[in-house]
Structure formats: structure tokens, C-alpha cells
Design a protein around this motif. Structure first.
Motif, short mmCIF file in Angstrom:
data_model
loop_
_atom_site.label_atom_id
_atom_site.label_comp_id
_atom_site.label_asym_id
_atom_site.label_seq_id
_atom_site.Cartn_x
_atom_site.Cartn_y
_atom_site.Cartn_z
N ASP A 99 19.36 -9.63 -30.83
CA ASP A 99 19.84 -10.83 -30.17
C ASP A 99 20.73 -10.03 -28.89
O ASP A 99 21.91 -10.48 -28.96
N ALA A 100 20.12 -9.28 -28.18
CA ALA A 100 20.80 -8.47 -27.13
C ALA A 100 21.27 -9.16 -25.97
O ALA A 100 21.24 -8.89 -24.92
N GLN A 101 21.71 -10.72 -26.20
CA GLN A 101 21.99 -11.27 -25.03
C GLN A 101 23.55 -10.90 -24.64
O GLN A 101 24.46 -10.32 -25.30
N LEU A 102 24.01 -11.01 -23.41
CA LEU A 102 25.29 -10.51 -22.79
C LEU A 102 26.41 -11.06 -23.67
O LEU A 102 27.60 -10.31 -23.76
N ALA A 103 26.22 -12.06 -24.36
CA ALA A 103 27.76 -12.60 -24.92
C ALA A 103 27.66 -11.85 -26.26
O ALA A 103 28.80 -12.01 -26.96
N ASN A 104 26.84 -11.12 -26.74
CA ASN A 104 26.97 -10.38 -27.93
C ASN A 104 27.39 -8.93 -27.63
O ASN A 104 27.14 -7.93 -28.80
N PHE A 105 28.11 -8.87 -26.56
CA PHE A 105 28.77 -7.49 -26.31
C PHE A 105 30.29 -7.78 -25.66
O PHE A 105 30.41 -9.12 -25.48
N GLY A 106 31.10 -6.84 -26.11
CA GLY A 106 32.50 -7.10 -25.90
C GLY A 106 33.42 -6.06 -25.78
O GLY A 106 33.09 -4.77 -26.22
N LEU A 107 34.58 -6.26 -25.22
CA LEU A 107 35.87 -5.15 -25.16
C LEU A 107 36.76 -5.56 -26.47
O LEU A 107 36.78 -6.65 -26.76
N PHE A 108 37.13 -4.31 -26.98
CA PHE A 108 38.18 -4.55 -28.13
C PHE A 108 38.90 -3.19 -28.27
O PHE A 108 38.28 -2.07 -27.66
N ALA A 109 39.84 -3.18 -28.95
CA ALA A 109 40.64 -1.97 -28.94
C ALA A 109 40.32 -1.31 -30.22
O ALA A 109 40.31 -1.77 -31.42
N ALA A 110 40.00 0.04 -30.11
CA ALA A 110 39.57 0.93 -31.13
C ALA A 110 40.96 1.62 -31.76
O ALA A 110 42.00 1.41 -31.28
N TRP A 132 12.20 -5.26 -26.57
CA TRP A 132 12.50 -6.59 -26.82
C TRP A 132 13.94 -6.94 -26.36
O TRP A 132 14.34 -7.94 -25.92
N ASP A 133 14.77 -5.88 -27.04
CA ASP A 133 15.94 -5.92 -26.38
C ASP A 133 16.45 -6.14 -25.12
O ASP A 133 17.18 -6.81 -24.49
N VAL A 134 15.85 -5.06 -24.25
CA VAL A 134 16.02 -5.14 -23.00
C VAL A 134 15.59 -6.38 -22.04
O VAL A 134 16.69 -6.80 -21.51
N LYS A 135 14.63 -6.89 -22.66
CA LYS A 135 14.16 -8.17 -22.12
C LYS A 135 15.22 -9.37 -22.00
O LYS A 135 15.51 -10.18 -21.33
N ARG A 136 15.50 -9.54 -23.41
CA ARG A 136 16.41 -10.38 -23.99
C ARG A 136 17.68 -10.35 -22.95
O ARG A 136 18.43 -11.38 -22.56
N LEU A 137 17.96 -9.06 -23.03
CA LEU A 137 19.33 -8.76 -22.00
C LEU A 137 19.27 -9.05 -20.80
O LEU A 137 20.04 -9.96 -20.12
N ALA A 138 18.26 -8.91 -20.17
CA ALA A 138 17.92 -9.27 -18.76
C ALA A 138 17.59 -10.49 -18.46
O ALA A 138 18.54 -11.20 -17.61
N CYS A 390 26.50 -3.23 -20.48
CA CYS A 390 25.46 -3.74 -21.35
C CYS A 390 24.28 -2.71 -21.65
O CYS A 390 23.76 -2.50 -22.46
N GLY A 391 23.61 -2.67 -20.34
CA GLY A 391 22.47 -1.83 -20.28
C GLY A 391 22.70 -0.37 -20.86
O GLY A 391 21.95 0.13 -21.51
N TRP A 392 23.89 0.22 -20.28
CA TRP A 392 24.20 1.65 -20.95
C TRP A 392 24.61 1.34 -22.21
O TRP A 392 24.00 2.44 -23.09
N THR A 393 24.97 0.64 -22.74
CA THR A 393 25.52 0.51 -24.34
C THR A 393 24.20 0.38 -25.19
O THR A 393 24.12 0.69 -26.09
N LEU A 394 23.36 -0.51 -24.63
CA LEU A 394 21.99 -0.91 -25.41
C LEU A 394 21.08 0.45 -25.28
O LEU A 394 20.77 0.99 -26.51
#
Length: 454
Positions: A99-110, A132-138, A390-394
Motif C-alpha cells: 500500500d505504497a501511497q504517499l501517506a504511508n511514508f513519513g519523517l521521524f527521528a532515528a 504495483w507499488d510504483v503505480k499505487r504511489l504514482a 518517496c520514489g527513492w525510498t521505494l
């Protein structure tokens, strides 16, 4: 997932496979979006998911999804999987987000409070086709651009930025060693652009503690925010809250056994103080989800853990992939494979007699310093920077678990794939608007019950 013989073959052979796949499935074929005759009814697919969810939470699920086309898109992972299963496949599996839509990525402190950008949700992760991930993200960027009323030209640039970032990153990873890929970090300049849209890490952390808790009877407790957050003692039908706490303690004991010795020692420095049922985002609304407040013995420092029901991935019936160990372990294994910054509290548990029938839960730290950001307030420039990240992380996740050389060879050196996926994203966003309208019509007609709520 383990490497296959094809993924570990000589580089020349893997490049040949990638180019052969491009001949069999030309880049232009990825513009295809299934027509109405081929598609399954999305409302029926959503209703099928409702069968074993918490009945009183279902109206909240549909109320959230009906709020906007973007909210519907976020909650419609199963209809999206059904659509993607009808599109061409190149034959290169990866550990997909699912479910690689943009809201499933985020910033956080490591560790060390270093700001990182990574996946934030793994409920649907499963071995599946990378495209499939790429198309869902786009598609998620096209839907969000429309929600934000960005002009068509700006939306086009944003979608292309996501897919081209993926392509360029995959070519870069194809030249790197596995260790280089494993420790790769996102571009700092792009990170700063996205981070500028959000609060600083320290402010987020303080705001998070205040958002989750309140002082009751002189003790730190989880704050009641019904219907989204309801403390265990206020849930109707649960009987004695102490009984529920005891049952939760048994679940924690099982979860604890999935941690290594060092992580168990860390967990044991905290004690369980409070628990509340929560309602996750549109896709997870109706599933069984709990937040546990643990406090450090002697100081009262808080630690928040989320116990979230794990179900079969929405991709499973369309891929046939089987993951041993149950849904909870599937989510944990997938997260460890594709998330670069790990969670020391990540684990799973099988819960017999807790919150309904026997079920699977995955447990993770609920980060009070995490911020996925409000994508609906992003300007075109910020959204485009978010798309590149998001594209780079995917691509990094797919390169870690698949064959970056073969995928890069398939993608080629030009924009043909990106242009095709952009056409797919536009068609998907058009259909998403029609599906959202159908849901709202079903609500008006009384076929679907929905209530508004946070």
C-alpha cells in the motif's frame, strides 16, 4: 524473502532478463488501467473486509472514506490490489509495501535524533511485483494534487518526479553492493525541503505526549478522544477493566518472547500503566487496534506501543504468496526487510481470547516524534520534493529485496516508463473519483452506514 537463482545469477544474465522483459511487456503497457467490465465492484470488496471487523467501528470507517476522494483512496487498498492484479507484470518480485501511497511514508527521528524519511505502515507488505507499488504511489500523488487543487501541469510534474526518482535510484542501486544499498541515505537537500513543511523534532515530541495522554487522579493516563481513542475502562461490554488488562498482559507476555534478549531487557524497564482502543487510518478503521502506555519504573517516562490486528495482506489472493508464521509475523518480517531504520520494539503475538476470537497482532512503537505531514496543505514544490523522497525510498526497499540490476535494465534510460505510469495514475484518479461518488451515493441511499468522526 530469499534470493532466487535468477537474482544471484551473473550480472550479464540479469541484464538480459530485464531487457527481455521489456520486450515482452513494453513500458507503454503500464499505462493500462482496467476498464469497468473487468473491475470488481469496489464496494463489494470493501464489504467483504467488514465481515470480521468491529461492527460499531464500521460506520466510522465509511464516514472517513467518504470525506474526500483522497480519504477514499487511502482506505481502498483492497480495490486497488484487485485493479493492479489486472495490469501487466514484468516478472521481478520484491518485498512490496503493498500500500505504497504517499501517506504511508513519513519523517521521524532515528537514534541520536537524526531525522530520517522512511516507510511508516506495513500492514499489507508481501512479496509481489515491484511495479504495483510504483503505480499505487504514482496514483496517490495524482489524487493528492487534485485534492490540493494543483494545476494539471504541476500534477504531471509531481507524478513524473516520483517515478523518475524511482528509476534513477534503481539505476544507482544496480551499480552498488548490497551493503551500500542497505546503508544508503536519502538526499539531504530534498529532506530539508520536506522537513521545512513540518514542526521540528523536539516540538513534535512534546506535542505527541500531550496528544496521547492526560493526568487523571494524579497519574499519567491515555487521554480519551472518542470515538478514535477510548480507554479500556470506558468500553461497553468489556466488563471489569482489570480483566481486560490481565488479558492484555498475557498478550504482552507472548509478544515479549518475540524480542531478542537485549530488547526484552529494555522492555522490562517499563511497566504497563494504561491501554485504550484506537481507530487507525481509513484503511484500518474497524480492525482491532490498541495503544498501550508504559511508564519507566521510578521516573514515569512514557513509552507508547501499538498493538494492531494483523490480517492477510490485500495482495495475497492476487499473488498466491504464502508467508509462514501467520499475519503478525508477516508484517514484522516485511517491515524489517524494507524499513531502513528499525524499531527495537517491533514484534508480534497471537492473542487467544483477547478482544474477540483468536487473532494476530503486530506490535510496534507508536512514535510521538513521527510526522507523516498533512499532504493536503503541501504546495506543488513541497509535494514534488515529497514525491522524489518517496520514489527513492521505494526503490531502496525494492533493491534490498529484489534484483535491482534486472529492474534497472527493464526501466531503461528514458522516460517511457514514467510517462506510461503517469497515464495510469490519471486514469486511476479518474476512477477513484467515480468510486468515491458511488460510496457517497450508497450512504445517501442507506445501503452503507457512515458517521463522521476524527
Amino acid at each position: 524473502m530469499t534470493l532466487t537463482d535468477k537474482q544471484s545469477a551473473a550480472p550479464d544474465a540479469r541484464i538480459v532478463r530485464g531487457r527481455a522483459a521489456r520486450t515482452a511487456v513494453p513500458a507503454a503497457a503500464h499505462a493500462e488501467f482496467p476498464g469497468p467490465v473487468r473491475r470488481a465492484d469496489p464496494l463489494r470488496l470493501l464489504a467483504r473486509q467488514d465481515r470480521d471487523r468491529v461492527p460499531e467501528l464500521l460506520p466510522l470507517r465509511y464516514g472517513r472514506m467518504a470525506a474526500s476522494p483522497l480519504a477514499y483512496f487511502r482506505g481502498a487498498a483492497l480495490p486497488a490490489a484487485a485493479d493492479l492484479a489486472l495490469t501487466p507484470r514484468t516478472g521481478f518480485p520484491v518485498q512490496a509495501c503493498g500500500d505504497a501511497q504517499l501517506a504511508n511514508f513519513g519523517l521521524f527521528a532515528a537514534q541520536g535524533r537524526r531525522l530520517v524519511f522512511d516507510f511508516a505502515d506495513f500492514d499489507e507488505t508481501l512479496p509481489a511485483p515491484w511495479e504495483w507499488d510504483v503505480k499505487r504511489l504514482a496514483a496517490s500523488f495524482e489524487v493528492t494534487g487534485r485534492q490540493n487543487e494543483h494545476p494539471a501541469g504541476q500534477r504531471r510534474r509531481t507524478v513524473l518526479a516520483a517515478v523518475e526518482s524511482y528509476r534513477l535510484a534503481m539505476h544507482d542501486f544496480a551499480r552498488r553492493t548490497p551493503l551500500d544499498i542497505y546503508f544508503a541515505q536519502a538526499d539531504a537537500r530534498t529532506m530539508r525541503v520536506v522537513a521545512s513543511h513540518r514542526l521540528g523534532p523536539v516540538k513534535r515530541r512534546v506535542a505527541g505526549v500531550r496528544r496521547f495522554t492526560e493526568i487523571r487522579d494524579g497519574q499519567l493516563r491515555l487521554a480519551a478522544r472518542p470515538p478514535s481513542v477510548v480507554p479500556a475502562g470506558r468500553l461497553a461490554g468489556d466488563g471489569d477493566p482489570a480483566t481486560l488488562t490481565d488479558r492484555l498482559g498475557a498478550v504482552f507476555a507472548r509478544y515479549r518472547r518475540t524480542l531478542g534478549p537485549a530488547r526484552r531487557a529494555l522492555l522490562d524497564r517499563y511497566r504497563l500503566a494504561d491501554v485504550a482502543r484506537t481507530v487507525p487510518g481509513p484503511g484500518g478503521a474497524g480492525t482491532r487496534c490498541w495503544v498501550a502506555l508504559l511508564v519507566r519504573t521510578g521516573t514515569g517516562d512514557p513509552l507508547f506501543l501499538q498493538l494492531k490486528e494483523a490480517r492477510p495482506s490485500v495482495l495475497q489472493e492476487y499473488t498466491g504468496a504464502a508467508v509462514p508464521g501467520g499475519p503478525g509475523r508477516r508484517v514484522v518480517t516485511g517491515q524489517r526487510l524494507i524499513q531502513a531504520t528499525g524499531d527495537v520494539f517491533l514484534g508480534w503475538a497471537r492473542a487467544a481470547g483477547f478482544d474477540g476470537p483468536v487473532g494476530e497482532f503486530h506490535v510496534r512503537r507508536l512514535r510521538d516524534d513521527q510526522d507523516a505531514g498533512d499532504v493536503t496543505t503541501m504546495t506543488p514544490d513541497v509535494l514534488r520534493a515529497h514525491a522524489r523522497l518517496c520514489g527513492w525510498t521505494l526503490a531502496r526497499a525494492h533493491a534490498r529485496t529484489g534484483d535491482p540490476l534486472a529492474i534497472a535494465a527493464y526501466l531503461g534510460s528514458g522516460p517511457a516508463f514514467a510517462e506510461a505510469v503517469r497515464e495510469f495514475a490519471v486514469a486511476c484518479a479518474d476512477q477513484n473519483e467515480r468510486d468515491h461518488a458511488a460510496l457517497r451515493q450508497a450512504i445517501r441511499a442507506g445501503h452503507v452506514t457512515a458517521v463522521s468522526g476524527s
